[in-house]
Design an enzyme around this catalytic site. Sequence first.
Site, PDB file in Angstrom:
ATOM      1  N   HIS A 547      48.020  61.230 -26.041  1.00 36.86           N
ATOM      2  CA  HIS A 547      46.613  60.832 -26.054  1.00 36.86           C
ATOM      3  C   HIS A 547      45.692  61.876 -26.690  1.00 36.86           C
ATOM      4  CE1 HIS A 547      47.739  58.363 -22.208  1.00 36.86           C
ATOM      5  NE2 HIS A 547      48.080  57.738 -23.316  1.00 36.86           N
TER       6      HIS A 547
HETATM    7  C1  LIG Z   1      54.415  56.947 -28.088  1.00 31.58           C
HETATM    8  C2  LIG Z   1      53.016  56.590 -27.663  1.00 31.58           C
HETATM    9  C3  LIG Z   1      52.835  55.866 -26.494  1.00 31.58           C
HETATM   10  C4  LIG Z   1      51.549  55.532 -26.094  1.00 31.58           C
HETATM   11  N1  LIG Z   1      51.406  54.717 -25.018  1.00 31.58           N
HETATM   12  C5  LIG Z   1      50.178  54.281 -24.682  1.00 31.58           C
HETATM   13  C6  LIG Z   1      50.018  53.319 -23.643  1.00 31.58           C
HETATM   14  O1  LIG Z   1      50.991  52.860 -23.048  1.00 31.58           O
HETATM   15  N2  LIG Z   1      48.763  52.924 -23.339  1.00 31.58           N
HETATM   16  C7  LIG Z   1      47.676  53.431 -23.979  1.00 31.58           C
HETATM   17  O2  LIG Z   1      46.554  53.068 -23.618  1.00 31.58           O
HETATM   18  N3  LIG Z   1      47.791  54.324 -24.971  1.00 31.58           N
HETATM   19  C8  LIG Z   1      49.020  54.732 -25.365  1.00 31.58           C
HETATM   20  N4  LIG Z   1      49.161  55.577 -26.413  1.00 31.58           N
HETATM   21  C9  LIG Z   1      47.950  56.071 -27.081  1.00 31.58           C
HETATM   22  C10 LIG Z   1      47.209  55.024 -27.916  1.00 31.58           C
HETATM   23  O3  LIG Z   1      48.094  54.097 -28.475  1.00 31.58           O
HETATM   24  C11 LIG Z   1      46.395  55.735 -28.999  1.00 31.58           C
HETATM   25  O4  LIG Z   1      45.466  56.595 -28.369  1.00 31.58           O
HETATM   26  C12 LIG Z   1      45.607  54.792 -29.895  1.00 31.58           C
HETATM   27  O5  LIG Z   1      46.436  53.793 -30.441  1.00 31.58           O
HETATM   28  C13 LIG Z   1      44.936  55.584 -31.021  1.00 31.58           C
HETATM   29  O6  LIG Z   1      44.048  54.752 -31.714  1.00 31.58           O
HETATM   30  P1  LIG Z   1      43.223  55.259 -32.981  1.00 31.58           P
HETATM   31  O7  LIG Z   1      42.528  54.089 -33.531  1.00 31.58           O
HETATM   32  O8  LIG Z   1      42.414  56.441 -32.591  1.00 31.58           O
HETATM   33  O9  LIG Z   1      44.330  55.797 -33.995  1.00 31.58           O
HETATM   34  P2  LIG Z   1      45.589  55.054 -34.612  1.00 31.58           P
HETATM   35  O10 LIG Z   1      45.904  53.814 -33.861  1.00 31.58           O
HETATM   36  O11 LIG Z   1      46.640  56.087 -34.725  1.00 31.58           O
HETATM   37  O12 LIG Z   1      45.104  54.598 -36.037  1.00 31.58           O
HETATM   38  C14 LIG Z   1      44.955  55.431 -37.140  1.00 31.58           C
HETATM   39  C15 LIG Z   1      45.433  54.665 -38.357  1.00 31.58           C
HETATM   40  O13 LIG Z   1      44.959  55.319 -39.517  1.00 31.58           O
HETATM   41  C16 LIG Z   1      46.000  55.390 -40.467  1.00 31.58           C
HETATM   42  N5  LIG Z   1      45.723  56.540 -41.315  1.00 31.58           N
HETATM   43  C17 LIG Z   1      45.729  57.838 -40.963  1.00 31.58           C
HETATM   44  N6  LIG Z   1      45.389  58.622 -41.989  1.00 31.58           N
HETATM   45  C18 LIG Z   1      45.140  57.801 -43.024  1.00 31.58           C
HETATM   46  C19 LIG Z   1      44.734  58.015 -44.357  1.00 31.58           C
HETATM   47  N7  LIG Z   1      44.492  59.247 -44.801  1.00 31.58           N
HETATM   48  N8  LIG Z   1      44.596  56.944 -45.174  1.00 31.58           N
HETATM   49  C20 LIG Z   1      44.825  55.690 -44.709  1.00 31.58           C
HETATM   50  N9  LIG Z   1      45.205  55.429 -43.449  1.00 31.58           N
HETATM   51  C21 LIG Z   1      45.354  56.469 -42.609  1.00 31.58           C
HETATM   52  C22 LIG Z   1      47.244  55.539 -39.624  1.00 31.58           C
HETATM   53  O14 LIG Z   1      48.405  55.216 -40.341  1.00 31.58           O
HETATM   54  C23 LIG Z   1      46.946  54.598 -38.469  1.00 31.58           C
HETATM   55  O15 LIG Z   1      47.336  53.292 -38.745  1.00 31.58           O
HETATM   56  C24 LIG Z   1      50.425  55.938 -26.847  1.00 31.58           C
HETATM   57  C25 LIG Z   1      50.623  56.667 -28.017  1.00 31.58           C
HETATM   58  C26 LIG Z   1      51.906  56.972 -28.437  1.00 31.58           C
HETATM   59  C27 LIG Z   1      52.104  57.750 -29.707  1.00 31.58           C
END
Ligand SMILES: Cc1cc2nc3c(=O)[nH]c(=O)nc-3n(C[C@H](O)[C@H](O)[C@H](O)COP(=O)(O)OP(=O)(O)OC[C@H]3O[C@@H](n4cnc5c(N)ncnc54)[C@H](O)[C@@H]3O)c2cc1C
Length: 616
Positions: A547
């Site tokens: 997280h």
């Molecule tokens: C193994 C694991 C288990 C988890 N389990 C849970 C759970 O059970 N419940 C829960 O609530 N949370 C869980 N989490 C945490 C939660 O899923 C994340 O906090 C959340 O998905 C993050 O969302 P975000 O939009 O901030 O980033 P992300 O969902 O990571 O989105 C970022 C996106 O941007 C893209 N990107 C990055 N850099 C670039 C670039 N330069 N150009 C173009 N695209 C780019 C990436 O490829 C990605 O698709 C878990 C995380 C992991 C890794």
Amino acid sequence: MDVGSIALGGMTSGLTQSMCWMLLTMFLYIKYAVDDYAAKNVPSGALMSSYDFIIVGGGSAGSVLANRLSEIEDWNVLLLEAGGDGSEIYDIPVLAANLQLTQIDWKYKTEPNKNFCRAMEGGQCNWPRGKVIGGTSMLNYMLYVRGNKKDYDTWEQLGNTGWSYDDVLQYFKKSEDNQNPLHAETPYHSTGGYLTVQEAPWHTPLVTAFIKAGLEMGYENRDINGKRHTGFMVAQGTIRHGRRCSTAKAFLRPIRTRKNLHVVMGAHVTKILIDPSSKVAYGVEFVRDGERLCVRAKKEVIVSAGSINSPQLLMLSGIGPKEQLLKHGIPVIQDLKVGHNLQDHVGVGGVAFLVNEEIALVESRIYNIQDMLGYAIFGDGPLTLLGGIEGVAFINSKFVNGSDDFPDIELLLAAGGACSDGGRNMWKVHGLTNKFYDAVFGEISNKDVWSVIPMLLRPKSKGFIALRSSNPFDYPLIYPNYFDQPEDMATLIEALKFVFKMSKTSAFRRYGSKMNPKPFPACKNISMYTDPYWECMIREYSMTIYHPTGTCKMGPNWDPEAVVDPRLRVYGVARLRVIDGSIMPNIVSGNTNAPIIMIAEKGSDMIKEEWLKNEV
Ligand SMILES: Cc1cc2nc3c(=O)[nH]c(=O)nc-3n(C[C@H](O)[C@H](O)[C@H](O)COP(=O)(O)OP(=O)(O)OC[C@H]3O[C@@H](n4cnc5c(N)ncnc54)[C@H](O)[C@@H]3O)c2cc1C
């Protein structure tokens, strides 16, 4: 590494298992072959030179934004995602951990630090992140947890107007389609939203033991996302018909035919284009299939690349700590504390208890024809378990006042452990050395165990993300600084003591629960079950609960650490926002996916409010 081979690797040993695997794959293929998973991938030749909004990253937040902004038919929206499309194989809940270290994982690692992850290869912790449409919601464990009311009230007290619990509850509810009528009818939940939330349809007896153990220890069985937070619960997850409901499936798939949304995959954004004199963001530069492309934004660029990549991209574009940018020869556009305030939930792995009945998830047992067909046809059976996690609890250590309903520890019950796949893959996913795995789990490989992963909800230690170089394809440096503050270790020790005590309740004694007798090698000279022993375990098998947040902190203009204002606009640069997990000023007291979806829902509304007002 190919996802199919690693995720389903455990199914491929033996002729029968190979046949099961083939049948399952065929079924899923026939069922979904005709459709793209989430969106049509727009070819570079069909791109327009400018869009009203450009969203960088199609993850948990980015998918929500793409949907909500393209609701306005007059707006053109471009969603750029570095990874590719999803697949039904990724949607098998129990396989969640197996998606790590494949091509849909960025496969980050922290910088070595002698205080934690000592049993890991190179002393580095693995930090998986989704590189695929749906982002990390595509490889997460799907637990639906919102955190504590006080988290959001604290955000507001810090000067973030509009972010109190009463303000944000409507945005949690906006996206939600809760399938449990007992929850849905309360004021805290709703139905009809894009995101399906439900319990796994199948369970082991271990989750019943977990709930009963909680009752024995004075905790109620309740909806931890409802009126009160403290208590034990059968986990709810973002699943639909027993399959993963990523944000790509929830928010992008239903709007595939919208003409005003272009989704471009395999597009790695390398720079936000900002006019250095006016400090206005006007587009992005990205690389796709080896070609460098630029697109302009008529209204705004929104960065939703997650808590590691969003700060990296800002810094590469000239927004970040001045000394760091200059060190890498990047012209400074705005000096801000980008990459600071990194907070993560740290826990401890390897806390496994043997049982004397065949009631846990053992990989070699669940990959059989009956369970696979049960999954494929009815969306039922052990394959629907949320990465093997069945129960969630929020408890109070001696360091908090229980009556405040502001627990400081979360417990995750897994119906298995690192040894449940017979040493095939889990140890690699956790980054453990082979030697450590063999010493601790070798003798209990494939045995029935349950584990609890305790995690620290409000860590005091903070880390940071820094640039490795000015090359956008070089991974940034990650310093989580776990346990810098001694209170964090003290709390996690209390959590382990609680779990050990829980294993002795009559609910778990019924199955002869007994802690794995093998000590961790580095701890073997310390008396077992003493505070120093627990500390040693924690430092050896430290585990991120995945997280990372806070690296583009939201704060009022008097906060010297703030990167974005309470409307998520980057300070000092016009027409640029960050909307994802990185904006959290303080990490929430729970898992982060649902809160980030909420942030994107609220962010979309703020953008609409501002631009639609101007257009009237
Ligand atoms: C193994 C694991 C288990 C988890 N389990 C849970 C759970 O059970 N419940 C829960 O609530 N949370 C869980 N989490 C945490 C939660 O899923 C994340 O906090 C959340 O998905 C993050 O969302 P975000 O939009 O901030 O980033 P992300 O969902 O990571 O989105 C970022 C996106 O941007 C893209 N990107 C990055 N850099 C670039 C670039 N330069 N150009 C173009 N695209 C780019 C990436 O490829 C990605 O698709 C878990 C995380 C992991 C890794």
